[in-house]
Scaffold this active site. Structure first.
Site, PDB file in Angstrom:
ATOM      1  N   TYR A 291       0.820  -1.214   0.000  1.00  0.00           N
ATOM      2  CA  TYR A 291       0.000   0.000   0.000  1.00  0.00           C
ATOM      3  C   TYR A 291       0.858   1.269   0.000  1.00  0.00           C
ATOM      4  O   TYR A 291       0.362   2.359  -0.281  1.00  0.00           O
ATOM      5  CB  TYR A 291      -0.950   0.032   1.213  1.00  0.00           C
ATOM      6  CG  TYR A 291      -2.007  -1.060   1.207  1.00  0.00           C
ATOM      7  CD1 TYR A 291      -2.262  -1.815   0.070  1.00  0.00           C
ATOM      8  CD2 TYR A 291      -2.748  -1.337   2.337  1.00  0.00           C
ATOM      9  CE1 TYR A 291      -3.210  -2.815   0.053  1.00  0.00           C
ATOM     10  CE2 TYR A 291      -3.718  -2.343   2.345  1.00  0.00           C
ATOM     11  CZ  TYR A 291      -3.934  -3.074   1.195  1.00  0.00           C
ATOM     12  OH  TYR A 291      -4.884  -4.072   1.193  1.00  0.00           O
TER      13      TYR A 291
ATOM     14  N   LYS B  44       4.537 -15.323   1.836  1.00  0.00           N
ATOM     15  CA  LYS B  44       4.491 -16.052   0.558  1.00  0.00           C
ATOM     16  C   LYS B  44       5.947 -16.260   0.135  1.00  0.00           C
ATOM     17  O   LYS B  44       6.382 -15.880  -0.952  1.00  0.00           O
ATOM     18  CB  LYS B  44       3.692 -15.212  -0.461  1.00  0.00           C
ATOM     19  CG  LYS B  44       3.340 -15.932  -1.740  1.00  0.00           C
ATOM     20  CD  LYS B  44       2.294 -17.021  -1.572  1.00  0.00           C
ATOM     21  CE  LYS B  44       2.086 -17.751  -2.890  1.00  0.00           C
ATOM     22  NZ  LYS B  44       1.331 -18.989  -2.774  1.00  0.00           N
TER      23      LYS B  44
ATOM     24  N   ASP C 292      -1.842 -18.361   1.194  1.00  0.00           N
ATOM     25  CA  ASP C 292      -2.965 -19.093   0.592  1.00  0.00           C
ATOM     26  C   ASP C 292      -3.420 -20.218   1.527  1.00  0.00           C
ATOM     27  O   ASP C 292      -4.623 -20.442   1.724  1.00  0.00           O
ATOM     28  CB  ASP C 292      -2.613 -19.614  -0.808  1.00  0.00           C
ATOM     29  CG  ASP C 292      -1.177 -20.107  -0.942  1.00  0.00           C
ATOM     30  OD1 ASP C 292      -0.405 -19.966   0.017  1.00  0.00           O
ATOM     31  OD2 ASP C 292      -0.833 -20.656  -2.009  1.00  0.00           O
TER      32      ASP C 292
ATOM     33  N   ASP D 290      -4.937  -7.435   5.717  1.00  0.00           N
ATOM     34  CA  ASP D 290      -6.187  -6.792   5.324  1.00  0.00           C
ATOM     35  C   ASP D 290      -7.193  -7.859   4.887  1.00  0.00           C
ATOM     36  O   ASP D 290      -8.350  -7.889   5.324  1.00  0.00           O
ATOM     37  CB  ASP D 290      -5.882  -5.824   4.157  1.00  0.00           C
ATOM     38  CG  ASP D 290      -6.995  -4.821   3.927  1.00  0.00           C
ATOM     39  OD1 ASP D 290      -7.998  -4.858   4.657  1.00  0.00           O
ATOM     40  OD2 ASP D 290      -6.855  -4.005   2.993  1.00  0.00           O
TER      41      ASP D 290
ATOM     42  N   ASP E  44     -10.539  -9.721   7.263  1.00  0.00           N
ATOM     43  CA  ASP E  44     -11.943  -9.693   6.827  1.00  0.00           C
ATOM     44  C   ASP E  44     -12.502 -11.114   6.814  1.00  0.00           C
ATOM     45  O   ASP E  44     -13.648 -11.354   7.206  1.00  0.00           O
ATOM     46  CB  ASP E  44     -12.076  -9.106   5.415  1.00  0.00           C
ATOM     47  CG  ASP E  44     -12.387  -7.608   5.434  1.00  0.00           C
ATOM     48  OD1 ASP E  44     -11.901  -6.930   6.360  1.00  0.00           O
ATOM     49  OD2 ASP E  44     -13.096  -7.137   4.527  1.00  0.00           O
TER      50      ASP E  44
END
Ligand code: NAD
Length: 366
Positions: free
Chosen positions: A143, A193, A226, A250, A254
């Site tokens: 970001y 990752k 993942d 983020d 959620d």
């Protein structure tokens, strides 16, 4: 002499004004019961600030936040700002606020209220007893990384962002997560990752180094993002503290929110090395229900409880607010997002009235 805590209040956009109004009433109520008062300095941010000043984060708002003892925020964003240039959009105001206040650590606790076990889309036996904390890095990663932008290329338009972390950014967020694991059940799962991304390889190296030098008693594991997304719905009880970068946190938080039944339930605290923290629900401005008195205020009320506990060290008042939330849920009160078929939902304000009654009638009145 009565202590007065200075709160900067950023209602923001969409449902922001509705949910922060409820949280403010409750903060004032627990303050009265626990012998402190609060002064609220309301400042615009996001779309509300664009309308008032042309900027999503006016300098005066950032300054008021830096000067406060703690900041309570609702949410920002609305579809009508989506066509503005990136630097003029509400979301840029929020990113600027996090950066400007140095809020690198975002704490997102996910605990399932016993009253809401059946509100989740997951089965009772999967979610019963879930109690985890997502620690998300908040001022770095994709970001904020550069270069970013959009260019005309030979074969069309190309847009790009950069996911970058430096060792000291990883070290400081890892330390926060390890400390929390130490205060909780002693387990930390770091999400990355590293099988594909260089930035994740550095992330993993630094987390291991911090583990070895300072937190070797903590049980550390690593998980690809993942797999973490899958494990969160397969067996969420395996997690104690989850450490993530900005983007992965983020998304995963959620997902984790739905364990609790609704995104309208999850609070957060954003903290820096020093200075005031920012406390806000993890959800957005919910434009689809804004201004209709349908929003669930509980995530904001639970954020206010985090503000009391972490930001103001008012532990008893924080516990009072949390108990009030449990009490109204146990009594069967629900906003529309948590409804079972056939029940009549309460509006945001009516939910606030129930919470207020629960605070005012609670036995710990002193
Ligand atoms: P959202 O979280 O606003 O809404 C997603 C869904 O959840 C919607 O159906 C909404 O009605 C529902 N919902 C969210 N909060 C709720 C609540 N308290 N009670 C009941 N239902 C609730 O996400 P979105 O639709 O992707 O984004 C809308 C706007 O919010 C966008 O402009 C986005 O940029 C912004 N946003 C802001 C923040 C923030 O302020 N921290 C975070 C995420 C998104």
């Amino acid at each position: 002499m009565t202590t007065t805590h200075r709160i900067t209040l950023l209602a923001g956009d969409g449902i922001g004004p509705e949910i922060t109004a409820v949280a403010r009433l409750l903060l004032e109520a627990v303050g009265r019961r626990h012998g402190f008062s609060l002064s609220f300095n309301e400042q615009p941010i996001g779309g509300a600030a664009i309308d008032a000043t042309g900027e999503p984060l006016p300098a005066s708002t950032l300054e008021a936040c830096r000067q406060a003892d703690a900041v309570l925020m609702g949410s920002i964003g609305a579809p009508r700002y989506d066509t503005l240039p990136r630097d003029k959009r509400p979301e840029t105001g929020l990113l600027g606020l996090r950066r400007g206040m140095g809020l690198f650590a975002n704490l997102r606790p996910v605990a399932i209220s016993p009253s809401l076990i059946d509100a989740s889309t997951l089965r009772r036996e999967v979610i019963e007893g879930v109690d985890l904390m997502v620690v998300r890095e908040l001022t770095g990663g994709i970001y904020f990384g550069t270069p970013k932008g959009r260019v005309d290329a030979e074969d069309g338009v190309r847009a790009f962002n950069t996911m970058a972390y430096s060792d000291h950014e990883i070290d400081r967020i890892a330390r926060v997560a390890f400390e929390l694991a130490r205060q909780r059940r002693g387990r930390l799962c770091s999400v990355d990752k590293a099988n594909v991304l260089d930035v994740s390889q550095l992330w993993r190296e630094r987390v291991e180094a911090i583990h070895l030098t300072s937190f070797s008693e903590i049980s550390l594991s690593h998980m690809y993002v993942d797999n973490a997304a899958m494990q969160l719905v397969r067996d969420p009880r395996q997690f104690d503290v989850l450490l993530t970068g900005n983007l992965f946190g983020d998304i995963l938080s959620d997902e984790a929110a739905m364990l609790s039944g609704s995104i309208g339930m999850l609070p957060s605290a954003s903290l820096g090395e020093s200075g005031p923290g920012l406390f806000e629900p993890i959800h957005g401005s919910a434009p689809d229900i804004a201004g209709q008195d349908k929003a669930n205020p509980l995530a904001t009320v639970l954020s206010a409880a985090m503000l009391l506990r972490i930001g103001l060290k008012e532990e008893e008042a924080a516990a009072d607010l949390e108990q009030a939330v449990e009490q109204v849920l146990a009594a069967g009160y629900r906003t529309a997002d948590l409804m079972a078929p056939g029940c009549r939902p309460l509006g945001c304000m009516a939910m606030g009235d129930q919470l207020l009654a629960a605070v005012e009638n609670s036995p710990s009145a002193g």
